[in-house]
Design an enzyme around this catalytic site. Structure first.
Site, PDB file in Angstrom:
ATOM      1  N   ARG A 188       1.146  14.398  13.255  1.00  0.00           N
ATOM      2  CA  ARG A 188       1.735  14.352  12.119  1.00  0.00           C
ATOM      3  C   ARG A 188       1.168  15.516  11.042  1.00  0.00           C
ATOM      4  O   ARG A 188       0.727  15.818  10.703  1.00  0.00           O
ATOM      5  CB  ARG A 188       0.529  13.482  11.641  1.00  0.00           C
ATOM      6  N   CYS A 239      -5.155  12.804  13.727  1.00  0.00           N
ATOM      7  CA  CYS A 239      -4.500  11.557  13.618  1.00  0.00           C
ATOM      8  C   CYS A 239      -5.012  10.634  14.936  1.00  0.00           C
ATOM      9  O   CYS A 239      -3.928  11.423  15.704  1.00  0.00           O
ATOM     10  CB  CYS A 239      -3.428  11.432  11.986  1.00  0.00           C
ATOM     11  N   ASP A 279       5.670   0.626  11.900  1.00  0.00           N
ATOM     12  CA  ASP A 279       4.294   0.363  11.331  1.00  0.00           C
ATOM     13  C   ASP A 279       4.170  -1.207  12.070  1.00  0.00           C
ATOM     14  O   ASP A 279       3.156  -2.159  11.856  1.00  0.00           O
ATOM     15  CB  ASP A 279       3.853   0.353   9.706  1.00  0.00           C
ATOM     16  N   LYS A 339       0.657  -0.993  -0.174  1.00  0.00           N
ATOM     17  CA  LYS A 339      -0.240   0.179   0.116  1.00  0.00           C
ATOM     18  C   LYS A 339       0.864   1.371   0.183  1.00  0.00           C
ATOM     19  O   LYS A 339       0.587   2.178  -0.802  1.00  0.00           O
ATOM     20  CB  LYS A 339      -0.691   0.164   0.838  1.00  0.00           C
ATOM     21  N   ASN A 340       1.674   1.178   0.692  1.00  0.00           N
ATOM     22  CA  ASN A 340       2.407   2.601   1.018  1.00  0.00           C
ATOM     23  C   ASN A 340       3.755   2.298  -0.086  1.00  0.00           C
ATOM     24  O   ASN A 340       4.138   3.671  -0.202  1.00  0.00           O
ATOM     25  CB  ASN A 340       3.510   2.550   1.923  1.00  0.00           C
ATOM     26  N   ARG A 385      -8.357  -0.707   5.356  1.00  0.00           N
ATOM     27  CA  ARG A 385      -8.133   0.693   4.507  1.00  0.00           C
ATOM     28  C   ARG A 385      -6.448   0.035   4.615  1.00  0.00           C
ATOM     29  O   ARG A 385      -6.053   0.911   3.395  1.00  0.00           O
ATOM     30  CB  ARG A 385      -7.885   1.686   5.405  1.00  0.00           C
TER      31      ARG A 385
HETATM   32  C1  EPZ Z   1       4.857   6.796   5.881  1.00  0.00           C
HETATM   33  O1  EPZ Z   1       3.729   8.162   7.043  1.00  0.00           O
HETATM   34  C2  EPZ Z   1       3.911   6.289   6.394  1.00  0.00           C
HETATM   35  N1  EPZ Z   1       2.252   5.904   5.856  1.00  0.00           N
HETATM   36  C3  EPZ Z   1       3.121   4.902   7.514  1.00  0.00           C
HETATM   37  O2  EPZ Z   1       2.786   4.484   7.770  1.00  0.00           O
HETATM   38  C4  EPZ Z   1       4.618   5.506   8.289  1.00  0.00           C
HETATM   39  O3  EPZ Z   1       3.867   5.112   9.902  1.00  0.00           O
HETATM   40  C5  EPZ Z   1       5.463   6.302   8.659  1.00  0.00           C
HETATM   41  O4  EPZ Z   1       5.682   6.690   7.202  1.00  0.00           O
HETATM   42  C6  EPZ Z   1       6.389   6.387   9.068  1.00  0.00           C
HETATM   43  O5  EPZ Z   1       7.509   4.925   8.776  1.00  0.00           O
HETATM   44  C7  EPZ Z   1       2.464   5.971   3.746  1.00  0.00           C
HETATM   45  O6  EPZ Z   1       4.035   5.590   3.365  1.00  0.00           O
HETATM   46  C8  EPZ Z   1       1.489   6.339   3.227  1.00  0.00           C
HETATM   47  P1  EPZ Z   1       6.982  10.410   8.001  1.00  0.00           P
HETATM   48  P2  EPZ Z   1       4.320   9.665   7.126  1.00  0.00           P
HETATM   49  O7  EPZ Z   1       6.324  11.608   7.240  1.00  0.00           O
HETATM   50  O8  EPZ Z   1       5.094  10.137   5.701  1.00  0.00           O
HETATM   51  C9  EPZ Z   1       6.779  13.802  11.885  1.00  0.00           C
HETATM   52  C10 EPZ Z   1       0.276   2.534   7.933  1.00  0.00           C
HETATM   53  O9  EPZ Z   1      -0.048   2.154   9.083  1.00  0.00           O
HETATM   54  N2  EPZ Z   1       7.108  14.690  10.087  1.00  0.00           N
HETATM   55  O10 EPZ Z   1       7.811   9.734   7.824  1.00  0.00           O
HETATM   56  O11 EPZ Z   1       3.274  10.084   7.117  1.00  0.00           O
HETATM   57  C11 EPZ Z   1       6.153  12.966  11.550  1.00  0.00           C
HETATM   58  O12 EPZ Z   1       4.972  14.283  12.865  1.00  0.00           O
HETATM   59  C12 EPZ Z   1       1.354   4.594   8.145  1.00  0.00           C
HETATM   60  O13 EPZ Z   1       0.760   2.023   7.110  1.00  0.00           O
HETATM   61  C13 EPZ Z   1       6.868  16.115  10.794  1.00  0.00           C
HETATM   62  O14 EPZ Z   1       7.310  16.372  11.920  1.00  0.00           O
HETATM   63  O15 EPZ Z   1       5.128   9.431   8.130  1.00  0.00           O
HETATM   64  C14 EPZ Z   1       6.516  11.024  12.160  1.00  0.00           C
HETATM   65  O16 EPZ Z   1       6.897  12.115  13.587  1.00  0.00           O
HETATM   66  C15 EPZ Z   1       0.817   4.755   9.237  1.00  0.00           C
HETATM   67  N3  EPZ Z   1       6.738  17.415   9.811  1.00  0.00           N
HETATM   68  C16 EPZ Z   1       7.784  11.517  11.509  1.00  0.00           C
HETATM   69  O17 EPZ Z   1       7.715  13.158  10.893  1.00  0.00           O
HETATM   70  C17 EPZ Z   1       6.425  16.857   8.426  1.00  0.00           C
HETATM   71  O18 EPZ Z   1       6.462  17.127   7.947  1.00  0.00           O
HETATM   72  C18 EPZ Z   1       8.339  10.652  10.288  1.00  0.00           C
HETATM   73  O19 EPZ Z   1       6.577  10.898  10.007  1.00  0.00           O
HETATM   74  C19 EPZ Z   1       6.943  15.038   8.120  1.00  0.00           C
HETATM   75  C20 EPZ Z   1       6.678  15.185   9.468  1.00  0.00           C
END
Ligand code: EPZ
Length: 420
Positions: free
Chosen positions: A121, A116, A307, A22-23, A399
């Site tokens: 996030r 969320c 995850d 999915k991701n 999902r």
């Molecule tokens: C991706 O989310 C995945 N989703 C998530 O999978 C996964 O948990 C996550 O990466 C971490 O591996 C998809 O790929 C669609 P991040 P993403 O930006 O991209 C902070 C699942 O269960 N951050 O790497 O949204 C954030 O809050 C899902 O399949 C900021 O502060 O994650 C987090 O603490 C859930 N500012 C950290 O970075 C930003 O602008 C990592 O988040 C962006 C992120």
């Protein structure tokens, strides 16, 4: 609303075929916006999030022919650049259209994703990077309005934190920008790698794929021509089935899986006492005498994935001795703790650390799914709980898991989908 009813205690056996990731599929679907020619994607997982993003492309004026695991997308007819709240509020990953829409059309409006279950996030890092590339960003009425009428300009981006979605958005934006974009502290998850490879195969020079520093040579707004792309196996779905084998102490074989991508999860399972047979596209897990307790910390790839945190917690409930789990990525990703405790687990939480204490047995109960991976942890616990476990609100599962109950019952679990 549907729920899953599981009667615990069955051993599992046989093979399970792992679906596409999915991701990986979500950013790749968003990347099709960078093209004005049709592209076919194969091995898509048959899950709601994929259908949601394809629906969004349709709302933007793209044409989508989608049959289960294959979609042909033609964005030559794309006429709108507004990603509406109705879709983005259903799925945060819709924010992935921001970079490609802005890069191709010079303007777009994308609804802010909002709250969320697993943490705040924010998307500040995506926005700051686009601003560094010359975009004007305005947040009004719940929407991010972005403009770059003369196109985006290559820039040096240093992410304060490693962000998967942020890296993907900027790689996509940079591929149509003028000049060179360097991303420092880039994410290097396998899903980011597949996106980069697909864009590279469309003729964009990208250096450093699979590393924390990416250098992207943009096409100066020339749309890309993609080749047919097969989505990589879902490493989180694969890890979840390894946990199903582990928690039930069963020998099962995962087919169409890449062991390299789930090395961190397999290492932890080995520490817990399990062993594996590995071929280039299969993994067989073997049961162990007793599950040893381990400590784990979630971190970016190639470290232990957030995850997989909930699913490992379910397995560690059955371990001998106390385990500690530290969640470093998402501040609120422990909603499954109270539900696991309803099944008889003994888990204590302090801040972002959970202590999982040994227990004799889990007992079936009604539990509530709170997010995608938390839901699968409850299903795993249900597989070994004595009696009947009903997992409610499984729309979270739908999902991201392709036919979870079908695959588990084929392995021998007693699990059915029922209506409330
Ligand atoms: C991706 O989310 C995945 N989703 C998530 O999978 C996964 O948990 C996550 O990466 C971490 O591996 C998809 O790929 C669609 P991040 P993403 O930006 O991209 C902070 C699942 O269960 N951050 O790497 O949204 C954030 O809050 C899902 O399949 C900021 O502060 O994650 C987090 O603490 C859930 N500012 C950290 O970075 C930003 O602008 C990592 O988040 C962006 C992120």
């Amino acid at each position: 609303m549907d729920y899953l009813q599981i009667k615990g205690g069955n051993k599992l056996q046989g093979d399970v075929v792992i679906s596409g990731a999915k991701n990986a599929a979500l950013p790749i679907i968003a990347a099709t916006i960078l093209s004005d020619k049709p592209i076919t994607l194969t091995n898509l997982p048959n899950v709601v999030d994929i259908r949601t993003l394809l629906k969004l492309l349709g709302m933007l004026g793209g044409s989508v022919d989608h049959q289960k695991t294959v979609a042909t997308i033609d964005n030559s007819t794309m006429s709108s650049t507004k990603a509406v709240y109705e879709i983005v509020s259903q799925m945060r990953a819709s924010i992935l259209v921001l970079g490609p829409l802005l890069a191709r059309f010079g303007e777009c409006e994308v609804s802010l994703p909002g709250g969320c279950a697993i943490g705040q996030r924010p998307i500040d890092l995506h926005l700051k990077a686009l601003e560094a590339m010359g975009a004007t960003i305005d947040i009004r009425g719940g929407y991010v309005r972005a403009e770059a009428p003369n196109g985006l300009q290559g820039a040096k981006i240093i992410f304060d934190k490693i962000t998967v979605g942020g890296t993907e958005n900027i790689v996509m934006a940079a591929s149509l920008a003028k000049g060179v974009t360097t991303i420092i502290n880039a994410a290097k998850e396998p899903e980011v790698v597949q996106l980069c490879e697909m864009i590279r195969d469309a003729g964009v020079k990208i250096e450093g794929i699979g590393s924390n520093e990416l250098i992207i040579h943009g096409t100066n707004q020339k749309p890309l021509t993609f080749q047919e792309t097969q989505i990589i196996p879902d490493r989180i779905e694969a890890g979840t089935y390894l946990c199903a084998g582990a928690i039930t102490q069963s020998k099962i074989t995962l087919q169409q899986v890449n062991a390299e991508d789930i090395r961190a999860s397999m290492n932890k399972l080995e520490e817990m006492g399990f062993s594996f047979d590995i071929t280039p596209n299969s993994i067989t897990i073997h049961p162990c005498q007793e599950i040893k307790h381990v400590d784990l910390i979630t971190t970016e790839y190639p470290g232990f994935p957030t995850d997989m945190q909930a699913q490992f917690m379910a397995v560690l409930v059955m371990a001998v001795g106390e385990s500690l789990i530290e969640e470093r990525l998402f501040e609120n990703r422990f909603m499954h703790v109270s539900e696991l405790n309803r099944l008889g687990a003994d888990i204590w939480l302090k801040g972002n650390i959970a202590a999982i204490r040994p227990i004799e047995k889990l007992y079936g109960a009604d539990v509530m799914a709170t997010d995608l991976r938390a839901s699968s942890a409850l299903v795993l616990a249900g597989l070994v709980a004595q009696g009947t476990t009903n997992v409610h609100r499984i729309y979270h599962l739908d999902r991201g898991y392709d036919n979870l109950e079908g695959k588990l019952s084929k392995l021998g679990a007693d699990i059915v989908r029922l209506k409330e």
